[in-house]
Enzyme design. Structure first.
Site, short mmCIF file in Angstrom:
data_model
loop_
_atom_site.label_atom_id
_atom_site.label_comp_id
_atom_site.label_asym_id
_atom_site.label_seq_id
_atom_site.Cartn_x
_atom_site.Cartn_y
_atom_site.Cartn_z
N ASP A 1 0.85 -1.20 0.00
CA ASP A 1 0.00 0.00 0.00
C ASP A 1 0.89 1.25 0.00
O ASP A 1 2.11 1.15 0.14
CB ASP A 1 -0.89 -0.06 1.26
CG ASP A 1 -1.94 1.03 1.28
OD1 ASP A 1 -2.27 1.57 0.20
OD2 ASP A 1 -2.44 1.33 2.38
N GLU B 1 2.76 5.20 -3.92
CA GLU B 1 2.85 6.17 -5.03
C GLU B 1 4.20 6.88 -5.08
O GLU B 1 4.60 7.26 -6.20
CB GLU B 1 1.72 7.20 -4.89
CG GLU B 1 0.34 6.60 -5.02
CD GLU B 1 -0.08 5.75 -3.81
OE1 GLU B 1 0.37 6.07 -2.70
OE2 GLU B 1 -0.80 4.77 -4.01
N ASP C 1 -8.66 4.27 -2.34
CA ASP C 1 -9.66 4.67 -1.34
C ASP C 1 -10.90 5.27 -1.99
O ASP C 1 -11.02 6.48 -2.13
CB ASP C 1 -9.02 5.66 -0.36
CG ASP C 1 -7.88 5.02 0.41
OD1 ASP C 1 -7.77 3.77 0.38
OD2 ASP C 1 -7.10 5.76 1.02
C1 GLC Z 1 -4.58 3.57 2.80
C2 GLC Z 1 -5.12 2.40 1.98
C3 GLC Z 1 -6.21 1.70 2.75
C4 GLC Z 1 -5.69 1.27 4.11
C5 GLC Z 1 -5.13 2.46 4.87
C6 GLC Z 1 -4.46 2.04 6.17
O1 GLC Z 1 -5.54 4.56 2.92
O2 GLC Z 1 -5.56 2.80 0.72
O3 GLC Z 1 -6.67 0.60 2.02
O4 GLC Z 1 -6.73 0.70 4.84
O5 GLC Z 1 -4.16 3.12 4.07
O6 GLC Z 1 -3.44 1.15 5.96
#
Ligand code: GLC
Length: 844
Positions: A424, A427, A499
């Protein structure tokens, strides 16, 4: 989390006067290259080479110096492509390079390029007044540009009737004509229909002219920031523009969209067939915060008899959000937890973020600093910014040594029993900071700056993760999930669209978003089912799980502030809907798995907009709210509250309502009923759909795991043995109709989790039904040595009544469909012998 757009100084051509550009002048020279020709125009050099009869590459360097290309997105060097015969013809007006499929016309005054197909239809033609050019002065106020060599642009004529798709991960509707698209990986947690750059940057566009069915693709081969302007500045022309001092693009001729996607994925790669369990349902939440909570969620699935295979662990499993740690209070025995879950048919996929806590003394931090794994700015200071653990530093995944180091750090998670890894924030996302684009990055032998590397940060992280999974578990198929990516990410990872929000608009958006991702080579994709931010209403959740049950990647996930979004949290009606659709997904696993194999072999998406299969049908040019799952299933989901009737467009051919058997002959529109528990779903007449039993998880009842104990007197014989009483059933639904003379289908099978299939251990069964005047015959032929376990066969013939059936000399009993089922005739075969022929007699 940063704002949704970059500092937006106008890219070349947008709001900038033409005087800011130097335009390419007349052709002054031409030299033959191994696969093409190098043209010069003063100091500028343009190389045109052919990699395949339908793949042509154009490179333009204003100063005549071709920059080194990195093997990040296109990892197959030109030398590895088969020889492509190319004829060269020189005339007064210019040159023609002919591959047999595509002719490239190169004009002299000025030096310009256009393409023609075999019929002489011109496409992707440089715009006559301003074709290619480059910015003369340095633009002010844009750091991305200030540190990278000047942008180069190519304007092309935008004909009426040409439409654009693909472009990676995008919000908005299906047809992308009329706007500008920046390719720059960005954390856009607050995205909406007008958001430009998203988490994934895939500089690929698929152009289609429905009037003639001509499709071609353009892949802009740069990892620097690039922009497609598809009629935003000027409705008569479109442009490709790239930072980095060189324009490098591949033109991929179809003529069909499927051939374009095949060509694009031949260039940027295809997925490795995922483990079969990854096709099951995944459950996530930010966060399941303790061992107890995870066990409770897992038990909830089994108690409610809702199929699921995977539970994701978000950041709270860690100690203070530090990667590669466990919270000793809340997850005291991770190995035991994962082993217990495995017993219940669950896999665990923990999250790993790229940012490493800036924490002198901590082993990961110290090792990373000692071996120079973290990005530093141009002055040599460590780059740092806030992410979940606090201040963080960031591995430079473009370095091979850093990838190897980072990969090895996963060993503990994998040895404890994790089945895959979720990457995650890559980017990379930072709160209140940025890696300067001037920061040096990459291997010493191929140094670059972050301006060139940012777009591939996630790609290289996913590559490191995938390599780690392969190394640590050599014969298991890797499963990686990523939020960000670049062209080629399909080689390493599945993706989700970040998200989203629990809103009807975001549910609707999933349809074109996943369609365009599929056209961009990213077949294994899905959105957070139910929506990430906010609270889904029961109705919204019901509609989302109906649609999401068909996503290639099906995962429910929600934000820590949202109400519970587990599938049973919305009352019994929604629970029953979730069960109904996920049971259907699991029954369809043989069909889905066969589609995944097709995607791995050819790049074909699973989730297809109708233009993919019906490119000359004008009614589907902008049709964003219906999709095909593979070639044979048509989905028309409901994505508005209170709606129980919707318009469905049926393209050419006949379509059978999956639920009722009602037949629709396209092309036509129809209004259909869609009460809350119904997602309008249709099957193409002429198809044969394989399906399996209802399961609670994907290998609960795998055919090859079936071991039978047969008692014969005193002796017990242990299987696997072929017995007529096998309780496993493979169902083949054969869709026929009065005018349809043949139906075909396929089933691909292998062990579902190792790489043995790459060594030939698979079985492909082709089914064909030929219809004669009085009867039909259905034949199965097999290829490949893999043997699934014993099973019975159930043939269900839809659309024409059957009065008798035979397998060789043996008469087979036939059964009418039960009440509530779509009308069909069922014929049971005692066992599946692989290759067989069944003769059917139709009622006259
Ligand atoms: C980011 C991710 C999400 C995750 C969060 C906490 O917002 O896109 O999926 O739950 O981080 O890790």
């Amino acid at each position: 989390m940063e704002s949704s757009s970059l500092p937006d100084s106008a890219p070349a051509g947008v709001g900038a006067s033409d005087s800011a550009f130097t335009w390419l002048g007349d052709l002054t020279g031409a030299d033959r290259l191994p696969r093409g020709v190098a043209f010069t125009s003063g100091a500028a050099r343009m190389e045109i080479t052919a990699l395949a009869p339908n793949v042509v590459r154009v490179r333009l360097a204003p100063d005549g110096v071709m920059r080194p290309r990195r093997p990040w997105a296109v990892d197959r060097p030109a030398e590895e492509w088969p020889e492509t015969p190319l004829t060269l013809d020189e005339r007064d007006e210019g040159f023609a390079l002919d591959t047999g499929q595509v002719r490239v016309r190169v004009a002299r005054r000025p030096l310009q390029v256009r393409f023609e197909d075999r019929e002489g239809t011109v496409f992707a033609a440089d715009e006559p007044v301003r074709g290619c050019g480059w910015r003369t002065g340095e633009p002010a106020g844009d750091t991305a540009r200030a540190v990278s060599p000047r942008p180069v642009i190519c304007w092309k004529t935008l004909p009426d009737g040409e439409h654009y798709y693909g472009l990676g991960e995008r919000t908005g509707l299906l047809d992308k004509r009329g706007a500008r698209y920046t390719n720059w990986t960005t954390d856009v947690w607050n995205h909406g229909p007008s958001t430009d750059a998203m988490y994934h940057a895939i500089p690929f566009v698929l152009a289609l002219r429905p009037a003639t069915g001509l499709a071609y693709g353009l892949y802009c081969n740069t990892t620097f920031r690039s922009v497609f302007d598809l009629g935003d500045t000027d409705p008569q022309r479109y442009s490709l523009e790239a930072d980095g001092g060189e324009l490098d693009y591949y033109l991929i001729h179809g003529p069909t969209p499927a051939e374009v996607v095949r060509g694009y994925t031949a260039l940027t790669g295809r997925m490795v067939l995922p483990p079969r369990w990854a096709l099951g349902y995944h459950q996530s939440r930010w966060s399941y915060a303790s061992d107890h909570e995870v066990r409770t969620v897992a038990a909830g699935f089994r108690r409610h008899r809702i199929p699921a295979d995977v539970i994701h662990l978000d950041i709270d499993y860690m100690d203070g959000f530090r990667d590669f740690t466990w919270n000793a209070q809340t997850f005291p025995h991770p190995g035991r937890l994962m082993a217990d879950l495995r017993q219940q048919g669950f896999r665990v996929v923990p999250i790993v973020d790229p940012g490493i806590k800036n924490e002198p003394g901590a082993p990961v931090y110290e090792a990373g600093v000692a071996h120079e794994h973290f990005l530093r700015d141009a002055e040599g200071a460590l780059c740092h910014a806030q992410v979940w653990p606090g201040d963080c530093v960031f591995p430079d995944f473009a370095r091979a040594a850093t990838r190897a180091w980072s990969g090895e750090l996963h060993r503990g998670l994998l040895e404890a029993g994790a089945s895959g890894i979720w990457n995650d924030m890559n980017e990379p996302a930072m709160h209140g900071g940025e890696i300067p684009l001037s920061a040096p990055a990459g291997d010493d032998t191929r140094p670059a700056t972050f301006a060139e590397v940012r777009n591939v940060y996630a790609l290289e992280e996913a590559r490191a993760t995938e390599q780690a999974l392969r190394q640590i578990r050599p014969d298991e198929r890797p499963f990686v999930l990523t939020r960000a990516g670049f062209a080629g990410i399909q080689r390493y990872s599945a993706m989700w669209t970040g998200d989203n929000t629990s809103s009807w608009e975001h549910l609707e958006m999933a349809l074109p978003q996943l369609s365009n991702l599929g056209l961009s080579g990213m077949a294994f994709c899905g959105t957070d089912i139910g929506g990430f931010f906010g609270n889904a209403t029961p109705e919204l959740f019901a509609r989302w799980i109906e649609m999401g049950a068909f996503f290639p990647f099906a995962r429910g996930h929600s934000h820590l502030d949202s109400r519970r979004h587990e599938l049973w949290a919305f009352g019994s009606e929604v629970t029953a809907i979730a069960r109904r659709y996920l049971e259907l997904r699991y029954r369809l696993l043989p069909y889905l798995y066969t589609l995944f194999e097709e995607a791995a072999a050819t790049g074909a998406p699973l989730w297809r907009p109708l233009i993919y299969a019906y490119p000359t049908d004008p009614a589907v040019i902008a049709l964003h709210d219906e999709v095909l799952l593979g070639a044979d299933l048509l989905l028309a989901p409901v994505y508005r509250p209170g709606v129980t009737v919707r318009q469905v467009y049926f393209p050419a051919g006949a379509w059978h309502d999956f639920w009722t058997g009602e037949r629709f002959v396209g092309p036509r529109h129809a209004l259909v009923l869609a009460p809350l528990e119904t997602l309008p779903l249709y099957v193409r007449e002429g198809s044969i759909i394989p399906s399996g039993p209802t399961m609670q998880y994907s290998d609960e009842r795998l055919f090859e795991h079936l071991t039978l104990e047969v008692s014969v007197g005193e002796k017990t014989i242990k299987g696997p043995v072929v017995v007529e009483e096998s309780s496993e059933v493979l169902t083949l639904d054969v869709y026929l109709g009065e005018e349809t003379t043949a139906a075909v289908g396929q089933l691909y099978e292998d062990d579902g989790h190792t790489l043995a299939y790459q060594r030939g251990e698979y079985r492909r069964t082709r089914y064909r039904c030929e219809r004669g005047a009085a009867g039909s015959s259905i034949t199965a032929t097999v290829e490949g040595p893999y043997t699934p376990g014993p099973r019975r066969l159930s043939l269900r013939i839809h659309g024409v009544p059957v009065s008798a059936a035979r397998l060789g000399e043996r008469a087979l009993s036939i059964h009418a469909s039960a009440a509530g089922e779509p009308p069909h005739t069922r014929i049971d075969l005692p066992y599946d012998s692989g290759a067989w022929t069944v003769a059917l007699l139709h009622e006259q």
